[in-house]
Design a protein around this motif. Sequence first.
Motif: not given
Length: 655
Positions: A430-455
């Motif tokens: 829903k956030a309509n992220l446009n980070v490319k390539p797909l591997s860079k987008l995935y890395e960002r999603l993972y890092n954001d997810f880890v931060y959310s769980k840590l927080s």
Amino acid sequence: MRLKQVLLGLFMAANAVSFAQENKKEVLFTIDDKPFYTDEFARVYKKNLELVKDDSQKDLNHYLDLFIGYKLKVEKANKLGLQNNASYQSELKSYRAQLSKNYVTDTKVTKELIDEAYKRSLKEVKASHILFNVDENALPADTLKVYNQAMSVRKRILNGEDFETLAVQNSQDPSVKDNKGDLGWFSVFKMVYPFESGAYKTPKGEISMPVRTRFGYHLIKVYDIRDNRGQVTVSHIMTLNGQNPVEAAAAKTTIDDVYKKLQQGESFESLAQQFSQDKSSSGKGGQLQRFGSGELSSDEFENVAFSLKKEGDISQPFQSQFGWHIIKLIEKHPVKSFEDTDVDFEGKIRKDDRSKLINKSLNDKLQAKYKVVQNKKAYKNVFSYLNEKYYTQEWELPGGKDPNEVIFTMEKDKKVKSTEFVTYIFNQQKANLNVKPLSKLYERLYNDFVYSKLSKYYDDNLEKEFPEFSYVMDEYRDGLLLFDLMEKEIWNKAKTDSLGLKNFYESNKANYQWKERVEVNVFSSTKEDVIKKTAQYLKKKKSVDFIKSNINQKGAVDVMVKSGIFEIGNDALPKHQNFNVGITEISHEGNYYFVTQVIKKIEKGPKKLEETKGKVINDYQQYLEAHWVDELKKEFTVKVNQEVFDRVKSQLLIK
């Protein structure tokens, strides 16, 4: 809700918890076998020692009784199930969220950003820019290409080419056609943070290196730096520039005529209402909202407004791109002190790009604290499910896939499953992220997810991490329960128990007595002759209405009257008068003369319940509360460990 917060503050002051944890923790007493410990009692006592004025509450034996009484009330609230009320849970959750803000942020970085922002707020920068658009999620190759374009143009400027000409030729800022890149004067928080930093770090007269923002790369030329002028409040009268020479001449003639009227002493506000063509302000006498440098679209208007020195000063007529103006200075607002901007700046910092620095700093600390260990196999597996449909928000987990494996652990035994991560990825579409390539987008999603769980893990464990946080939450939790209990058992009962209230009143009627009272008409005036004339009318038995109508004539109010029944000594009665039935002597207090018509005297006697109901309810509430603890001691079994209490007393008295 505000009343509840105020009263909770009083409860918490009376039952406050300090943060120092000393002495060995032992069971001091039990209520129905539930233990209460010495450390809490010692904290409460030492905190209250600084707050209470009643010396009896400093006596440890008496204080233990008060403390037990407080805990009995909390236990009663729990027994009634008040802790399960939705409103209670919501209030407690809201308070915890508010309190946790002081712990789930990097205070050191926040303070540094506040200090930086305040220092910048003392200055204003005049600058222009050239914008080279590039999406913030663009591929590295595309980003490098735009960066090189910016560097190429910068080199041309340094070699002597005109900045404005190159701005018109190269800038992709839509406003460049009108302003040639000129941004005028601005101060802190007026631009996105990276641009602001680039401008403030570029010396006067120089060109910055390319500055990256979410819009692209900017070349910034700083023309000038000056002290912040603060803000001003002004009023103005405006005649609009005409569409043709005749209208333009008429606008100039009108503004000149208005200026002459002002010089003749006519009201600025009245002339603004009659002649100003700024319809948004003319009805208010021409007054505008306060503004600072760069907040209006006319430099001419701002410069004239700030040039006025004293409140009430009026400018000569001048022309802007909108029309002719005359400005009157209403008030100057200097730059605020650091203390006055601290809270405001912190709020702004949390809303702009600076907040990313705070979050990154906290994330780094949490990563180090909780030792995140990634399952590389699970990480690769989830990535294999992702595809280009994610960019069009059409991605779904392929059928038959159930990635229910641990993707990372933190704090040794806290395991996070891939299933949670996949759900997170799906929802982030829903956030309509446009980070490319797909591997860079995935890395960002993972890092954001880890931060959310840590927080979340960090937030959930604040009580364990910070004893003071736990103490304050316990304090508020008990105080909130006590408020609800008091409302149910005492305050509402005192208001609704009409029979109990009446019986209490009858038993304590001696406490609700009228002093001697008089029914009077008190006449007052600043003129002695008026009061003398009033006294003459009174002696002739003229009515109040007759006196007022005959003395207060031609719109003047020379005499006023206050009528009613008042206790002797009431401030409503004049001093130094003898209130026997009849007409008093004239007395003089300050600027006023008084004469009083005493209609009758009323002897001392008991007040009716209706006449003193508010005080009776208050006293009844106190009576119920005083006897309530005795009833609770019968309902619950309290056992005090006397040996432990004696030991606590000796330790507290030594200190």
